[in-house]
Scaffold this active site. Sequence first.
Site, PDB file in Angstrom:
ATOM      1  N   CYS A   2       0.609  -1.132  -0.533  1.00  0.00           N
ATOM      2  CA  CYS A   2      -0.525   0.377   0.076  1.00  0.00           C
ATOM      3  C   CYS A   2       0.705   1.269  -0.144  1.00  0.00           C
ATOM      4  O   CYS A   2       2.326   1.414  -0.186  1.00  0.00           O
ATOM      5  CB  CYS A   2      -0.378  -0.098   1.234  1.00  0.00           C
ATOM      6  SG  CYS A   2      -1.464  -1.403   1.466  1.00  0.00           S
ATOM      7  N   LEU A  51      -3.782  -0.916  -1.418  1.00  0.00           N
ATOM      8  CA  LEU A  51      -4.237  -2.315  -2.316  1.00  0.00           C
ATOM      9  C   LEU A  51      -4.641  -4.025  -1.809  1.00  0.00           C
ATOM     10  O   LEU A  51      -3.169  -4.663  -0.470  1.00  0.00           O
ATOM     11  CB  LEU A  51      -2.494  -2.545  -3.309  1.00  0.00           C
ATOM     12  CG  LEU A  51      -2.741  -3.376  -4.640  1.00  0.00           C
ATOM     13  CD1 LEU A  51      -3.505  -2.584  -5.287  1.00  0.00           C
ATOM     14  CD2 LEU A  51      -1.101  -3.521  -4.884  1.00  0.00           C
ATOM     15  N   ILE A  53      -4.611  -7.334  -1.483  1.00  0.00           N
ATOM     16  CA  ILE A  53      -4.224  -8.810  -1.580  1.00  0.00           C
ATOM     17  C   ILE A  53      -4.523  -9.648  -1.103  1.00  0.00           C
ATOM     18  O   ILE A  53      -5.136 -10.901  -0.971  1.00  0.00           O
ATOM     19  CB  ILE A  53      -2.327  -8.749  -1.779  1.00  0.00           C
ATOM     20  CG1 ILE A  53      -2.378  -8.012  -2.368  1.00  0.00           C
ATOM     21  CG2 ILE A  53      -1.530 -10.056  -2.028  1.00  0.00           C
ATOM     22  CD1 ILE A  53      -1.137  -7.035  -3.513  1.00  0.00           C
ATOM     23  N   VAL A  54      -4.122 -10.203   0.527  1.00  0.00           N
ATOM     24  CA  VAL A  54      -4.945 -10.557   1.428  1.00  0.00           C
ATOM     25  C   VAL A  54      -5.462 -10.347   2.158  1.00  0.00           C
ATOM     26  O   VAL A  54      -5.526  -8.852   2.296  1.00  0.00           O
ATOM     27  CB  VAL A  54      -3.944 -11.432   2.482  1.00  0.00           C
ATOM     28  CG1 VAL A  54      -3.876 -11.797   3.023  1.00  0.00           C
ATOM     29  CG2 VAL A  54      -1.925 -12.036   1.438  1.00  0.00           C
ATOM     30  N   ASN A  75       2.457  -0.677   5.492  1.00  0.00           N
ATOM     31  CA  ASN A  75       3.199  -1.114   3.685  1.00  0.00           C
ATOM     32  C   ASN A  75       3.498  -2.418   3.726  1.00  0.00           C
ATOM     33  O   ASN A  75       4.714  -2.514   4.334  1.00  0.00           O
ATOM     34  CB  ASN A  75       3.474  -0.483   2.830  1.00  0.00           C
ATOM     35  CG  ASN A  75       4.218  -0.307   1.502  1.00  0.00           C
ATOM     36  OD1 ASN A  75       3.497  -1.279   0.815  1.00  0.00           O
ATOM     37  ND2 ASN A  75       4.910   0.252   1.219  1.00  0.00           N
ATOM     38  N   GLY A  76       3.344  -3.839   3.136  1.00  0.00           N
ATOM     39  CA  GLY A  76       4.186  -4.636   3.468  1.00  0.00           C
ATOM     40  C   GLY A  76       3.113  -5.627   2.903  1.00  0.00           C
ATOM     41  O   GLY A  76       2.127  -5.764   2.770  1.00  0.00           O
ATOM     42  N   GLU A  77       3.643  -6.677   3.192  1.00  0.00           N
ATOM     43  CA  GLU A  77       3.695  -8.144   2.881  1.00  0.00           C
ATOM     44  C   GLU A  77       4.266  -9.501   4.448  1.00  0.00           C
ATOM     45  O   GLU A  77       5.955  -9.295   4.398  1.00  0.00           O
ATOM     46  CB  GLU A  77       3.986  -8.738   1.678  1.00  0.00           C
ATOM     47  CG  GLU A  77       3.313  -8.903   0.584  1.00  0.00           C
ATOM     48  CD  GLU A  77       0.951  -8.753   0.446  1.00  0.00           C
ATOM     49  OE1 GLU A  77       1.697  -9.955   1.304  1.00  0.00           O
ATOM     50  OE2 GLU A  77       0.869  -7.861  -0.551  1.00  0.00           O
ATOM     51  N   THR A 316      20.632   4.451 -14.171  1.00  0.00           N
ATOM     52  CA  THR A 316      20.804   3.189 -14.933  1.00  0.00           C
ATOM     53  C   THR A 316      19.432   2.979 -14.329  1.00  0.00           C
ATOM     54  O   THR A 316      18.204   2.266 -15.314  1.00  0.00           O
ATOM     55  CB  THR A 316      21.667   2.335 -14.423  1.00  0.00           C
ATOM     56  OG1 THR A 316      21.243   0.848 -14.990  1.00  0.00           O
ATOM     57  CG2 THR A 316      21.204   2.938 -12.682  1.00  0.00           C
ATOM     58  N   ARG A 319      16.995   4.049 -17.170  1.00  0.00           N
ATOM     59  CA  ARG A 319      16.598   3.288 -17.927  1.00  0.00           C
ATOM     60  C   ARG A 319      16.059   2.118 -18.211  1.00  0.00           C
ATOM     61  O   ARG A 319      15.150   1.567 -18.951  1.00  0.00           O
ATOM     62  CB  ARG A 319      17.568   3.321 -18.638  1.00  0.00           C
ATOM     63  CG  ARG A 319      18.885   3.944 -19.355  1.00  0.00           C
ATOM     64  CD  ARG A 319      19.960   3.517 -18.849  1.00  0.00           C
ATOM     65  NE  ARG A 319      21.249   4.741 -19.579  1.00  0.00           N
ATOM     66  CZ  ARG A 319      22.637   4.256 -20.249  1.00  0.00           C
ATOM     67  NH1 ARG A 319      23.078   3.236 -19.841  1.00  0.00           N
ATOM     68  NH2 ARG A 319      23.009   5.437 -21.102  1.00  0.00           N
ATOM     69  N   SER A 341       9.775 -11.390  -8.431  1.00  0.00           N
ATOM     70  CA  SER A 341      10.297 -10.813  -9.841  1.00  0.00           C
ATOM     71  C   SER A 341      11.911 -11.191  -9.617  1.00  0.00           C
ATOM     72  O   SER A 341      12.299 -11.809  -8.372  1.00  0.00           O
ATOM     73  CB  SER A 341      10.077  -9.287  -9.846  1.00  0.00           C
ATOM     74  OG  SER A 341      11.168  -8.294 -11.311  1.00  0.00           O
ATOM     75  N   GLY A 342      12.816 -10.537 -10.210  1.00  0.00           N
ATOM     76  CA  GLY A 342      14.251 -11.727 -10.215  1.00  0.00           C
ATOM     77  C   GLY A 342      15.677 -10.391  -9.475  1.00  0.00           C
ATOM     78  O   GLY A 342      16.125 -10.462  -9.834  1.00  0.00           O
TER      79      GLY A 342
END
Length: 585
Positions: A2, A51, A53-54, A75-77, A316, A319, A341-342
């Site tokens: 959030c 936001l 989600i859970v 703000n977190g999980e 960077t 970009r 994501s990685g």
Amino acid sequence: MCGILAVLGCSDDSQAKRVRILELSRRLKHRGPDWSGLHQHGDNYLAHQRLAIVDPASGDQPLFNEDKSIIVTVNGEIYNHEELRKQLPNHTFRTQCDCDVIAHLYEEYGENFVDMLDGIFSFVLLDTRDNSFLVARDAIGVTSLYIGWGLDGSVWIASELKGLNDDCEHFEAFPPGHLYSSKEREFRRWYNPPWFNETVPSTPYDPLVLRNAFEKAVIKRLMTDVPFGVLLSGGLDSSLVASVTARYLAGTNAAKQWGAKLHSFCVGLKGAPDLKAGREVAEFLGTVHHEFEFTIQDGIDAIEDVIYHIETYDVTTIRAATPMFLMSRKIKSLGVKWVISGEGSDEIFGGYLYFHKAPNKQEFHEETCRKIKALHRYDCLRANKSTYAWGLEARVPFLDKDFINVAMDMDPEFKLIKPEEGRIEKWVLRKAFDDAENPYLPRHILYRQKEQFSDGVGYGWIDGIKDHAAKHVTDKMMLNASHIFPFNTPNTKEAYYYRMIFERFFPQNSARLTVPGGPSVACSTEKAIEWDASWSNNLDPSGRAALGVHVSAYEEQVNSVIKTVEPEKIIPKMQISPLGVAIQS
């Protein structure tokens, strides 16, 4: 996940102040489009943009303990929230939201509970019993957070700069792995892992231990009550994330709700390396794959919005953030609310191509420590803010606390890049998932050379924005750059162009001080440039600046370096074998 905003100890508790805080909180609504909340207790305000989600139905914030004496905006999980609930048998929870444990843990353990949280988080906790407050940010800084101070003595906390920059006399990034207690009026580091002091570890490399740790990190992140997917560029890191997710999704609660068919997403210019590799990995894994093409003009048109949202002028970062920003909007339009994501792998394993020049294992390890500590200013900032610009959450298993402990406790001798032995960058990670009987990935993908995201989306992207910047920044402007921008003076027209846009949105001196600076080649720290003298003539954050290492290095700059360096000092040209192993020629 959030957007949070808190104003603590302000001198004005009028209706006008409440209206102003609501206005500032709305600046963060893109982070949490599902619901808004604001709680006032005396001269303290805690606001939230959610936001969901859970527990989307009942997890609205701020959150409270049983008698509402403890108030939290988060703000977190919190991935281990179910285990933590079991440790609090005498507490009654109002929701099933993962963040609901925070107020109760504080009741039980005081300020020392933060290290018990396994997840990513930024939160503000107000204890109305003594009007004290506590602020904390996750270990690596995956979630973004800023702190500011008003002239009236108030303390301001916000997920993004835009929530406090106009109202604070001074503000700065809240340091990751720290908490701030109003009782002590100072920061305290709660995250103290063994690797933090940069002492070289000696634990032997065990590929199965590394593999199991990463699989656990991915699986715990499949906690959801809403649709999700994976970002899949076709590089090693995103491909491993997708592979492990696809392999273990079927047995999770997420699969019971949304099905075991994984959705994957990739972005790039037409014909980009990532589009081709991502498509191949998706076919191998059997995902429902979505490709998003963008044009150079699409990216250029979005740059102002990107800089406003990610709040940096670092070259960077901008970009790489631009294609991620464009892709996130497309993903959200499909009804997806979060992605895996990685990010983080290159910092932990020395994956950037400049690590080829690390002179020994001590310097290699110290550089990885420096890179991890700086992630909150670069890749974490980009991943968090470019996705949240559209209300999309990014989860990053490589930055799992337990996984980092395993990976950073390894003797860095095993991480060293030794082309003559077939050991390219991130060899220990590749080897851990090199399973011939039950392959995680096609072998040539598993050994694909490192390609920075801003390069992999298409080499024309960086060249295009350089050309665009050159049309808007004159030589005369560059001559006076040090007088106009004495701090972090831009040394290229591209950097100057970004800086002009940033200063328009965030003109305060505190804002420009939040952005890192200093020379870099291929995403190195300033210290690592010392590893190769020739690189000091080619200071560009693109992976193609790793002359003699990247297979598509800037050829013109290679030639200019060859003309100015003694023959025996020329970096040997590298090639990539069919299996992706770097070999000298």
